[in-house]
Motif scaffolding. Structure first.
Motif, mmCIF file in Angstrom:
data_model
loop_
_atom_site.group_PDB
_atom_site.id
_atom_site.type_symbol
_atom_site.label_atom_id
_atom_site.label_comp_id
_atom_site.label_asym_id
_atom_site.label_seq_id
_atom_site.Cartn_x
_atom_site.Cartn_y
_atom_site.Cartn_z
ATOM 1 N N GLU A 44 -3.682 7.410 3.262
ATOM 2 C CA GLU A 44 -4.299 6.634 2.185
ATOM 3 C C GLU A 44 -3.753 5.204 2.142
ATOM 4 O O GLU A 44 -4.505 4.255 1.912
ATOM 5 C CB GLU A 44 -4.102 7.322 0.831
ATOM 6 N N ALA A 45 -2.461 5.054 2.369
ATOM 7 C CA ALA A 45 -1.863 3.717 2.373
ATOM 8 C C ALA A 45 -2.409 2.869 3.521
ATOM 9 O O ALA A 45 -2.710 1.684 3.332
ATOM 10 C CB ALA A 45 -0.344 3.828 2.469
ATOM 11 N N VAL A 46 -2.559 3.472 4.694
ATOM 12 C CA VAL A 46 -3.113 2.728 5.827
ATOM 13 C C VAL A 46 -4.538 2.304 5.511
ATOM 14 O O VAL A 46 -4.932 1.159 5.767
ATOM 15 C CB VAL A 46 -3.040 3.572 7.125
ATOM 16 N N LYS A 47 -5.314 3.209 4.924
ATOM 17 C CA LYS A 47 -6.705 2.872 4.581
ATOM 18 C C LYS A 47 -6.743 1.754 3.527
ATOM 19 O O LYS A 47 -7.573 0.844 3.628
ATOM 20 C CB LYS A 47 -7.445 4.116 4.092
ATOM 21 N N GLN A 48 -5.871 1.813 2.537
ATOM 22 C CA GLN A 48 -5.835 0.760 1.514
ATOM 23 C C GLN A 48 -5.493 -0.577 2.155
ATOM 24 O O GLN A 48 -6.142 -1.590 1.856
ATOM 25 C CB GLN A 48 -4.817 1.095 0.432
ATOM 26 N N GLU A 76 -3.818 10.248 14.406
ATOM 27 C CA GLU A 76 -3.461 10.234 15.830
ATOM 28 C C GLU A 76 -2.549 9.048 16.145
ATOM 29 O O GLU A 76 -1.540 9.202 16.826
ATOM 30 C CB GLU A 76 -4.717 10.180 16.700
ATOM 31 N N ALA A 77 -2.894 7.867 15.648
ATOM 32 C CA ALA A 77 -2.107 6.670 15.929
ATOM 33 C C ALA A 77 -0.728 6.723 15.286
ATOM 34 O O ALA A 77 0.210 6.086 15.759
ATOM 35 C CB ALA A 77 -2.864 5.430 15.472
ATOM 36 N N MET A 78 -0.589 7.477 14.208
ATOM 37 C CA MET A 78 0.689 7.609 13.511
ATOM 38 C C MET A 78 1.455 8.862 13.932
ATOM 39 O O MET A 78 2.526 9.144 13.390
ATOM 40 C CB MET A 78 0.452 7.660 11.991
ATOM 41 N N SER A 79 0.941 9.605 14.884
ATOM 42 C CA SER A 79 1.540 10.900 15.226
ATOM 43 C C SER A 79 2.951 10.807 15.794
ATOM 44 O O SER A 79 3.685 11.786 15.771
ATOM 45 C CB SER A 79 0.636 11.674 16.195
ATOM 46 N N GLY A 80 3.374 9.652 16.246
ATOM 47 C CA GLY A 80 4.733 9.494 16.752
ATOM 48 C C GLY A 80 5.763 9.264 15.667
ATOM 49 O O GLY A 80 6.952 9.160 15.946
ATOM 50 N N ASN A 81 5.311 9.201 14.422
ATOM 51 C CA ASN A 81 6.209 8.982 13.297
ATOM 52 C C ASN A 81 6.249 10.239 12.435
ATOM 53 O O ASN A 81 5.245 10.619 11.839
ATOM 54 C CB ASN A 81 5.749 7.790 12.458
ATOM 55 N N ILE A 82 7.415 10.833 12.368
ATOM 56 C CA ILE A 82 7.579 12.094 11.649
ATOM 57 C C ILE A 82 8.109 11.845 10.240
ATOM 58 O O ILE A 82 9.016 11.045 10.039
ATOM 59 C CB ILE A 82 8.526 13.030 12.423
ATOM 60 N N CYS A 83 7.515 12.546 9.271
ATOM 61 C CA CYS A 83 7.966 12.514 7.883
ATOM 62 C C CYS A 83 8.346 13.946 7.513
ATOM 63 O O CYS A 83 7.470 14.801 7.375
ATOM 64 C CB CYS A 83 6.863 12.001 6.962
ATOM 65 N N ARG A 84 9.607 14.184 7.346
ATOM 66 C CA ARG A 84 10.055 15.546 7.012
ATOM 67 C C ARG A 84 9.673 15.953 5.597
ATOM 68 O O ARG A 84 9.639 17.122 5.269
ATOM 69 C CB ARG A 84 11.554 15.668 7.225
ATOM 70 N N CYS A 85 9.364 14.975 4.753
ATOM 71 C CA CYS A 85 8.958 15.283 3.384
ATOM 72 C C CYS A 85 7.481 15.651 3.295
ATOM 73 O O CYS A 85 7.037 16.151 2.270
ATOM 74 C CB CYS A 85 9.232 14.092 2.468
ATOM 75 N N GLY A 86 6.716 15.364 4.330
ATOM 76 C CA GLY A 86 5.305 15.731 4.340
ATOM 77 C C GLY A 86 4.405 14.810 3.564
ATOM 78 O O GLY A 86 3.401 15.243 2.992
ATOM 79 N N ALA A 87 4.703 13.528 3.558
ATOM 80 C CA ALA A 87 3.885 12.570 2.807
ATOM 81 C C ALA A 87 2.666 12.092 3.607
ATOM 82 O O ALA A 87 2.062 11.086 3.262
ATOM 83 C CB ALA A 87 4.745 11.367 2.404
ATOM 84 N N TYR A 88 2.280 12.822 4.630
ATOM 85 C CA TYR A 88 1.201 12.385 5.528
ATOM 86 C C TYR A 88 -0.105 12.009 4.827
ATOM 87 O O TYR A 88 -0.684 10.974 5.142
ATOM 88 C CB TYR A 88 0.948 13.427 6.615
ATOM 89 N N ALA A 112 0.828 -1.209 0.000
ATOM 90 C CA ALA A 112 0.000 0.000 0.000
ATOM 91 C C ALA A 112 0.860 1.258 0.000
ATOM 92 O O ALA A 112 0.516 2.248 -0.656
ATOM 93 C CB ALA A 112 -0.936 -0.006 1.209
ATOM 94 N N PHE A 113 1.971 1.253 0.708
ATOM 95 C CA PHE A 113 2.857 2.419 0.711
ATOM 96 C C PHE A 113 3.393 2.684 -0.689
ATOM 97 O O PHE A 113 3.495 3.833 -1.110
ATOM 98 C CB PHE A 113 4.006 2.232 1.708
ATOM 99 N N ILE A 114 3.696 1.640 -1.419
ATOM 100 C CA ILE A 114 4.168 1.804 -2.800
ATOM 101 C C ILE A 114 3.021 2.286 -3.686
ATOM 102 O O ILE A 114 3.163 3.261 -4.427
ATOM 103 C CB ILE A 114 4.760 0.488 -3.332
ATOM 104 N N ASP A 115 1.876 1.609 -3.585
ATOM 105 C CA ASP A 115 0.725 1.951 -4.429
ATOM 106 C C ASP A 115 0.262 3.395 -4.224
ATOM 107 O O ASP A 115 -0.157 4.052 -5.172
ATOM 108 C CB ASP A 115 -0.458 1.020 -4.152
ATOM 109 N N CYS A 116 0.320 3.867 -2.993
ATOM 110 C CA CYS A 116 -0.190 5.208 -2.664
ATOM 111 C C CYS A 116 0.905 6.278 -2.667
ATOM 112 O O CYS A 116 0.659 7.422 -2.290
ATOM 113 C CB CYS A 116 -0.874 5.189 -1.298
ATOM 114 N N ASP A 117 2.108 5.905 -3.079
ATOM 115 C CA ASP A 117 3.231 6.842 -3.112
ATOM 116 C C ASP A 117 3.401 7.514 -1.744
ATOM 117 O O ASP A 117 3.548 8.723 -1.638
ATOM 118 C CB ASP A 117 3.024 7.885 -4.211
ATOM 119 N N ALA A 118 3.382 6.677 -0.704
ATOM 120 C CA ALA A 118 3.430 7.180 0.670
ATOM 121 C C ALA A 118 4.850 7.321 1.192
ATOM 122 O O ALA A 118 5.111 7.160 2.376
ATOM 123 C CB ALA A 118 2.620 6.258 1.579
#
Length: 160
Positions: free
Chosen positions: A153-157, A136-148, A99-105
């Motif tokens: 979308e990847a989690v939902k897929q 909220e559940a992912m808030s402890g993981n920071i993405c400096r590129c801003g792919a949030y 899903a991360f690949i499919d959604c370009d996450a």
């Protein structure tokens, strides 16, 4: 003489990593992150802040997500550790990885292993019913590129 002193302080730890039993003699101050990367050569788990603030080092211990930079390997006797390398079944990606690949996450990719490990855990925990709950559940993981948005979308897929 100093080398002899450090060996005297080592503790023997037996635990399982990605399904493989491991036994390490480590300084009791060694973090799981450092043991994974430096002793076991599993470099998929990233060292970001090394202070438990970014989530790049997220792995699973007995199925629960933990920050490996804050986890002492000496406390893992008899425990099961899963890293990003242990998610896929050979060439078959885990549904969250797919899903991360499919959604370009991902963009630079540095945070991706920690993001994926957190996403797998939050899906197992049942914390992905709404976009807000995922964020909220992912808030402890920071993405400096801003792919949030893509990560959500990847989690939902993967959930669906």
């Amino acid at each position: 003489m100093e080398g002899d002193l450090s060996r005297q302080r080592e503790v023997e730890v037996a635990f399982t990593v990605n399904g493989t039993p491991r036994r390490l003699g480590v300084d009791p101050r060694t973090t799981l992150l450092d043991a994974l990367r430096e002793r076991l050569r599993l470099t998929g788990t990233k060292k970001g802040c090394d202070r438990g603030q970014c989530g790049a080092c997220t792995v699973h211990v007995d199925g629960r997500r933990v920050l490996s930079c804050l986890t002492m390997v000496a406390a893992l006797e008899g425990r099961e550790v899963t890293t990003i390398e242990g998610l896929a079944g050979g060439d078959d990606l885990h549904p969250v990885q797919r899903a991360f690949i499919d959604c370009d996450a991902l963009q630079c990719g540095f945070c991706t292993s920690g993001q994926v490990m957190s996403a797998v855990a939050l899906l197992r925990e049942g914390h992905a019913r709404t976009d807000a709950e995922i964020r909220e559940a992912m808030s402890g993981n920071i993405c400096r590129c801003g792919a949030y948005p893509h990560i959500v979308e990847a989690v939902k897929q993967a959930r669906d």
